[in-house]
Design an enzyme around this catalytic site. Structure first.
Site, PDB file in Angstrom:
ATOM      1  N   SER A 119      -5.612  -7.199  -4.713  1.00 41.98           N
ATOM      2  CA  SER A 119      -6.359  -6.166  -5.434  1.00 41.98           C
ATOM      3  C   SER A 119      -7.639  -6.715  -6.036  1.00 41.98           C
ATOM      4  O   SER A 119      -8.439  -5.952  -6.553  1.00 41.98           O
ATOM      5  CB  SER A 119      -5.476  -5.580  -6.529  1.00 41.98           C
ATOM      6  OG  SER A 119      -4.962  -6.604  -7.339  1.00 41.98           O
ATOM      7  N   HIS A 140      -6.941  -3.316   1.205  1.00 46.70           N
ATOM      8  CA  HIS A 140      -6.408  -3.004  -0.126  1.00 46.70           C
ATOM      9  C   HIS A 140      -5.957  -1.537  -0.200  1.00 46.70           C
ATOM     10  O   HIS A 140      -6.783  -0.628  -0.246  1.00 46.70           O
ATOM     11  CB  HIS A 140      -7.499  -3.304  -1.171  1.00 46.70           C
ATOM     12  CG  HIS A 140      -7.055  -3.082  -2.569  1.00 46.70           C
ATOM     13  ND1 HIS A 140      -7.911  -2.706  -3.575  1.00 46.70           N
ATOM     14  CD2 HIS A 140      -5.823  -3.180  -3.149  1.00 46.70           C
ATOM     15  CE1 HIS A 140      -7.234  -2.582  -4.705  1.00 46.70           C
ATOM     16  NE2 HIS A 140      -5.970  -2.861  -4.471  1.00 46.70           N
ATOM     17  N   GLU A 152      -9.362   0.169   0.921  1.00 48.92           N
ATOM     18  CA  GLU A 152     -10.607  -0.580   0.745  1.00 48.92           C
ATOM     19  C   GLU A 152     -10.545  -1.748   1.733  1.00 48.92           C
ATOM     20  O   GLU A 152      -9.592  -2.524   1.685  1.00 48.92           O
ATOM     21  CB  GLU A 152     -10.600  -1.133  -0.688  1.00 48.92           C
ATOM     22  CG  GLU A 152     -11.863  -1.034  -1.434  1.00 48.92           C
ATOM     23  CD  GLU A 152     -11.727  -1.525  -2.884  1.00 48.92           C
ATOM     24  OE1 GLU A 152     -12.722  -1.465  -3.577  1.00 48.92           O
ATOM     25  OE2 GLU A 152     -10.655  -1.980  -3.330  1.00 48.92           O
ATOM     26  N   ASN A 190     -11.092  -1.873  -8.372  1.00 52.58           N
ATOM     27  CA  ASN A 190     -10.639  -2.430  -9.645  1.00 52.58           C
ATOM     28  C   ASN A 190     -11.779  -2.858 -10.566  1.00 52.58           C
ATOM     29  O   ASN A 190     -11.585  -2.975 -11.769  1.00 52.58           O
ATOM     30  CB  ASN A 190      -9.663  -3.576  -9.398  1.00 52.58           C
ATOM     31  CG  ASN A 190      -8.290  -3.015  -9.092  1.00 52.58           C
ATOM     32  OD1 ASN A 190      -7.857  -2.063  -9.730  1.00 52.58           O
ATOM     33  ND2 ASN A 190      -7.623  -3.566  -8.092  1.00 52.58           N
TER      34      ASN A 190
HETATM   35  N1  CAA Z   1       6.043   7.441  -3.214  1.00 48.47           N
HETATM   36  C1  CAA Z   1       5.887   8.411  -2.297  1.00 48.47           C
HETATM   37  N2  CAA Z   1       5.480   9.665  -2.614  1.00 48.47           N
HETATM   38  C2  CAA Z   1       5.251   9.937  -3.916  1.00 48.47           C
HETATM   39  C3  CAA Z   1       5.401   8.963  -4.915  1.00 48.47           C
HETATM   40  C4  CAA Z   1       5.820   7.664  -4.523  1.00 48.47           C
HETATM   41  N3  CAA Z   1       5.975   6.669  -5.408  1.00 48.47           N
HETATM   42  N4  CAA Z   1       5.090   9.536  -6.104  1.00 48.47           N
HETATM   43  C5  CAA Z   1       4.752  10.817  -5.849  1.00 48.47           C
HETATM   44  N5  CAA Z   1       4.845  11.067  -4.540  1.00 48.47           N
HETATM   45  C6  CAA Z   1       4.537  12.311  -3.834  1.00 48.47           C
HETATM   46  C7  CAA Z   1       5.484  13.417  -4.235  1.00 48.47           C
HETATM   47  O1  CAA Z   1       6.639  13.416  -3.414  1.00 48.47           O
HETATM   48  C8  CAA Z   1       4.629  14.664  -4.015  1.00 48.47           C
HETATM   49  O2  CAA Z   1       4.607  14.971  -2.629  1.00 48.47           O
HETATM   50  P1  CAA Z   1       4.379  16.516  -2.118  1.00 48.47           P
HETATM   51  O3  CAA Z   1       3.025  16.931  -2.596  1.00 48.47           O
HETATM   52  O4  CAA Z   1       4.463  16.398  -0.623  1.00 48.47           O
HETATM   53  O5  CAA Z   1       5.485  17.291  -2.734  1.00 48.47           O
HETATM   54  C9  CAA Z   1       3.209  14.202  -4.388  1.00 48.47           C
HETATM   55  O6  CAA Z   1       3.229  12.762  -4.281  1.00 48.47           O
HETATM   56  C10 CAA Z   1       2.855  14.598  -5.797  1.00 48.47           C
HETATM   57  O7  CAA Z   1       3.845  14.064  -6.660  1.00 48.47           O
HETATM   58  P2  CAA Z   1       4.368  14.768  -7.991  1.00 48.47           P
HETATM   59  O8  CAA Z   1       4.214  16.258  -7.861  1.00 48.47           O
HETATM   60  O9  CAA Z   1       5.720  14.240  -8.310  1.00 48.47           O
HETATM   61  O10 CAA Z   1       3.464  14.202  -9.139  1.00 48.47           O
HETATM   62  P3  CAA Z   1       1.900  14.259  -9.321  1.00 48.47           P
HETATM   63  O11 CAA Z   1       1.299  15.511  -8.798  1.00 48.47           O
HETATM   64  O12 CAA Z   1       1.687  13.881 -10.737  1.00 48.47           O
HETATM   65  O13 CAA Z   1       1.362  13.068  -8.396  1.00 48.47           O
HETATM   66  C11 CAA Z   1       0.629  10.839  -8.223  1.00 48.47           C
HETATM   67  C12 CAA Z   1       1.813  11.751  -8.546  1.00 48.47           C
HETATM   68  C13 CAA Z   1       0.217  11.037  -6.775  1.00 48.47           C
HETATM   69  C14 CAA Z   1       1.125   9.426  -8.447  1.00 48.47           C
HETATM   70  C15 CAA Z   1      -0.571  11.234  -9.169  1.00 48.47           C
HETATM   71  O14 CAA Z   1      -0.144  11.232 -10.510  1.00 48.47           O
HETATM   72  C16 CAA Z   1      -1.729  10.295  -9.037  1.00 48.47           C
HETATM   73  O15 CAA Z   1      -2.552  10.422  -8.138  1.00 48.47           O
HETATM   74  N6  CAA Z   1      -1.857   9.312  -9.983  1.00 48.47           N
HETATM   75  C17 CAA Z   1      -2.918   8.328  -9.960  1.00 48.47           C
HETATM   76  C18 CAA Z   1      -2.548   7.240  -8.986  1.00 48.47           C
HETATM   77  C19 CAA Z   1      -3.603   6.191  -8.913  1.00 48.47           C
HETATM   78  O16 CAA Z   1      -4.632   6.202  -9.550  1.00 48.47           O
HETATM   79  N7  CAA Z   1      -3.334   5.182  -8.067  1.00 48.47           N
HETATM   80  C20 CAA Z   1      -4.182   4.047  -7.925  1.00 48.47           C
HETATM   81  C21 CAA Z   1      -3.661   2.953  -8.805  1.00 48.47           C
HETATM   82  S1  CAA Z   1      -4.691   1.543  -8.725  1.00 48.47           S
HETATM   83  C22 CAA Z   1      -4.138   0.716  -7.389  1.00 48.47           C
HETATM   84  O17 CAA Z   1      -3.186   1.022  -6.756  1.00 48.47           O
HETATM   85  C23 CAA Z   1      -4.972  -0.432  -7.036  1.00 48.47           C
HETATM   86  C24 CAA Z   1      -4.696  -1.712  -7.688  1.00 48.47           C
HETATM   87  O18 CAA Z   1      -5.053  -2.703  -7.100  1.00 48.47           O
HETATM   88  C25 CAA Z   1      -4.113  -1.854  -9.029  1.00 48.47           C
END
Ligand code: CAA
Length: 283
Positions: A119, A140, A152, A190
């Site tokens: 990351s 990434h 990425e 990041n």
């Molecule tokens: N695995 C697989 N599918 C998942 C999941 C998981 N862990 N969590 C949620 N989902 C799916 C759900 O099944 C649902 O699917 P459908 O639309 O087909 O029904 C969909 O995602 C939406 O989930 P929810 O309705 O339960 O919840 P939500 O609408 O709040 O979405 C989320 C959850 C997608 C995580 C959303 O909150 C989100 O986009 N959060 C921000 C995530 C983010 O910023 N990620 C980047 C992090 S930084 C990184 O990864 C880089 C690094 O290097 C640190």
């Protein structure tokens, strides 16, 4: 070059997600980790995700079984001899990553591309421990991998154009959107995300507002799907601290100094969702 077999190293949250989208894209996939229980846990997470998809009707039971049949569990890095493409997704530690890349360079055939899901760590430095720096690249993914569209793609100093092209094509086959980025600390995702999270932690530290209020401001005011502190807990506070340290050291700029409260939480073992406590408590 025709990629048929992918090895994913690291069966945690990121690695199992990458293995899932790779198998869903039709590739044969080795999911590798150091212990059998880790790969089994990774497989259980994938199975749970696929079962949920079947229940929602987005895939059939037959598709689920076909995806699972393409997944092979491995605890031996030497299995990478069969891989055309390797994606390393182990903990963010340069010493561990370089050890793995050096071993992969020995066991993989010359055509194999070695990618890292790091990351924030320099791809050029990881590539330098191999005799094939032109076939090393950053790939990434974002968490949760099955949901987030972005990949990425980071070119190291010596990454070949054909390797970049192939990685871009592979990302598209996994139904992701690749974005090209150069090799600088934290890349783009990041470098922009973590200072925002760190600043939200400073707001808690300085008593500007409660974690709930800070998250509400960013969710309702900026339309972020999760507030920055919920997101920090979701990513893992140890990972957030590590990335801030990479930015701080890499740029030598005090604007990237990690918040002391973040350090304190990590020292206490409050690592976020995975440890049951971070800015919030999880059962
Ligand atoms: N695995 C697989 N599918 C998942 C999941 C998981 N862990 N969590 C949620 N989902 C799916 C759900 O099944 C649902 O699917 P459908 O639309 O087909 O029904 C969909 O995602 C939406 O989930 P929810 O309705 O339960 O919840 P939500 O609408 O709040 O979405 C989320 C959850 C997608 C995580 C959303 O909150 C989100 O986009 N959060 C921000 C995530 C983010 O910023 N990620 C980047 C992090 S930084 C990184 O990864 C880089 C690094 O290097 C640190």
């Amino acid at each position: 070059m025709n990629v048929q077999t992918i090895m994913v190293i690291g069966a945690g949250q990121m690695g199992s997600g990458i293995a899932q989208v790779s198998a869903q894209a039709g590739f044969r996939v080795y999911l590798n980790d150091i212990k059998q229980e880790f790969v089994e846990r990774g497989l259980a997470a994938i199975t749970k995700n696929l079962t949920r998809n079947v229940e929602k009707g987005s895939i059939s039971e037959e598709e689920k079984q076909a995806v699972l049949s393409r997944l092979m569990l491995s605890t031996d890095l030497a299995d990478a001899k069969d891989a055309d493409f390797v994606i390393e997704a182990v903990t963010e530690n340069m010493a561990i990553k370089t050890q793995i890349f050096s071993k992969l360079d020995e066991v993989c055939p010359p055509h194999t591309i070695l990618a890292s899901n790091t990351s924030s760590l320099p791809i050029t430095e990881i590539a330098a421990v191999t005799k094939r720096p032109e076939r090393v690249i950053g790939m990434h993914f974002m968490n949760p991998v099955p949901v987030m569209k972005l990949v990425e793609i980071i070119r190291g100093l010596q990454t070949a154009d054909e390797v970049y092209q192939l990685t871009e094509d592979l990302s598209k086959q996994m139904k992701k959107v690749p974005v090209s980025v150069n090799d600088f600390p934290g890349f783009v995702s990041n470098r922009v995300l973590m200072p925002m999270i760190n600043e939200a932690i400073y707001c808690v530290y300085e008593g500007v507002a409660t974690p709930e209020a800070i998250d509400e401001v960013m969710k309702l005011g900026m339309n972020h799907p999760m507030g920055p502190l919920t997101l920090a807990d979701f990513i893992g506070l140890d990972t957030c601290l590590y990335i801030m340290e990479v930015l701080h050291e890499g740029f030598g700029d005090s604007k990237y100094r990690p918040c002391p409260l973040l350090r304190k939480y990590v020292k206490a073992g409050w690592l976020g969702k995975k440890s049951g406590r971070g800015f919030y408590v999880y059962n």
